[in-house]
Design an enzyme around this catalytic site. Structure first.
Site, mmCIF file in Angstrom:
data_model
loop_
_atom_site.group_PDB
_atom_site.id
_atom_site.type_symbol
_atom_site.label_atom_id
_atom_site.label_comp_id
_atom_site.label_asym_id
_atom_site.label_seq_id
_atom_site.Cartn_x
_atom_site.Cartn_y
_atom_site.Cartn_z
ATOM 1 C CB SER A 30 -1.093 -0.019 1.041
ATOM 2 O OG SER A 30 -0.234 -0.162 2.458
ATOM 3 C CG ASP A 54 -5.528 4.082 5.812
ATOM 4 O OD1 ASP A 54 -4.445 4.641 6.340
ATOM 5 O OD2 ASP A 54 -5.686 3.821 4.783
ATOM 6 C CG HIS A 92 -1.352 3.373 5.406
ATOM 7 N ND1 HIS A 92 -2.628 2.822 5.373
ATOM 8 C CD2 HIS A 92 -0.790 2.406 4.584
ATOM 9 C CE1 HIS A 92 -2.703 1.834 4.539
ATOM 10 N NE2 HIS A 92 -1.307 1.511 4.206
#
Lengths: 180, 167
Positions: free
Chosen positions: A57, A123, A96
């Site tokens: 990701s 998210d 992230h």
């Protein structure tokens, strides 16, 4: 006949001393590794000073198998920082980037929204049901450094435990057969 | 002391140590690069500005972003992640930062760019404080290296203001 007894005793004592030395050496190796790990936890301020990137990701910047070096300071969380966080009730840490921050005037608490660079959406779906924001206590550290490919060792050992046993077995064999 | 196992072990340890040393030096060399990035952002249009059904303000903007980030690239750079965020203060929040657009720049040649787009991510407030709000637009960049320490910095541009009424 006493010299037989003496010889047998001296043979036995040598073997025991050697065995004990080897056991202590092995123990020293293991504990010094543990000391280094704990020291890193102190220096970086986070429980997990190193994480392995498990998903795609954050590509192309971080690929699966890369290692991230983390640090946690009291500095406020700001957009653009790459953070590692855990959702309540789930074990796996997620790495992230912060894309939104709202910091309360009175309490200093923050609402944080994150998104993987390679994902199309933020998210929100990853957070717990009904949770709209991350808070400071979810965040374990910020990524400050990066080492490519090194994490594959960990991924392989986790996903194919047989390799872990093989490696530990080989190391053990090396220690035992040493004539030092 | 001369068995295959010992030699393999010694070789491996040496190789790993040298690799680690090279990575550290490569990362250290990034400290010596002279970085002079520049950027400008213009708000070309406020497309719409409304209070959503859940009570929060949302605004859609068209931005014109010009930037030259070529000096950030060193030989140890894998990519530069650039993004534009709006920063403002409200009565309840001392700081709000909302990311409006981002891009991954994989090569130096692509780091000198001009782009005109509407905001990639929704600009939603916590509340309805955006009417007449003064805000800053910041261009952040995050240099992601091939190995080692990551660097990040930003340029803050102030003087932007949202309209006083919804449209």
């Amino acid at each position: 006949m006493s010299w037989i007894g003496e010889t047998v005793d001296s043979i036995k004592s040598i073997k025991i001393r050697q065995l004990l030395t080897q056991a202590v050496t092995l123990g020293m190796i293991v504990t010094s590794a543990l000391i280094i790990w704990k020291a890193m936890m102190c220096v970086t301020g986070t429980e997990s000073p190193v994480v392995v990137v498990l998903s795609g990701s954050m590509e192309p910047g971080f690929q699966r198998g890369d290692i991230l070096l983390l640090r946690m300071t009291k500095d406020p969380i700001r957009t653009g920082e790459i953070v590692v966080f855990k959702i309540d009730g789930r074990d796996i840490p997620i790495v992230h980037r912060v894309i939104e921050v709202h910091e309360r005037k009175t309490t200093g608490k923050v609402d944080v929204l994150t998104k993987g660079d390679n994902n199309d959406v933020d998210d929100i779906d990853l957070y717990a049901d009904g949770q709209m924001w991350l808070h400071r206590h979810h965040i374990m550290g910020r990524a400050v450094g990066f080492l490519p490919y090194v994490g594959w060792v960990t991924i392989i050992m986790t996903e194919k435990p047989i390799i872990k046993y093989l490696l530990i077995g080989a190391m053990g064999l090396l220690v035992i057969t040493s004539k030092d | 002391m001369h068995s295959f196992g010992y030699r393999a072990n010694a070789l491996l340890t040496f190789a790993v140590t040298i690799l680690a040393f090279i990575c550290a030096i490569a990362s250290f060399s990034d400290n010596f690069s002279n970085q002079t990035p520049s950027a400008q952002i213009q708000i070309l249009n406020i497309n719409w500005f409304q209070k959503q059904p859940h009570g929060n303000d949302e605004v859609s903007l068209t931005l014109n972003i010009t930037a030259d980030l070529q000096s950030l690239f060193t030989w140890n750079t894998k990519q530069v992640f650039a993004f534009v965020a709006a920063e403002y203060e409200t009565s309840k929040n001392s700081l709000n930062q909302v990311s409006l657009w981002d891009a991954i720049i994989p090569e130096k040649e692509e780091a000198n760019f001009w782009i005109q787009i509407s905001n990639k991510y929704r600009f939603i407030d916590q509340g309805h404080n955006l009417r007449g709000k003064d805000f800053n637009l910041t261009l952040h960049w995050h240099v992601m290296p091939k190995t080692g320490k990551m660097f990040a910095d930003k340029i803050v541009m102030s003087g932007y203001r949202l309209p006083n009424a919804y449209r």
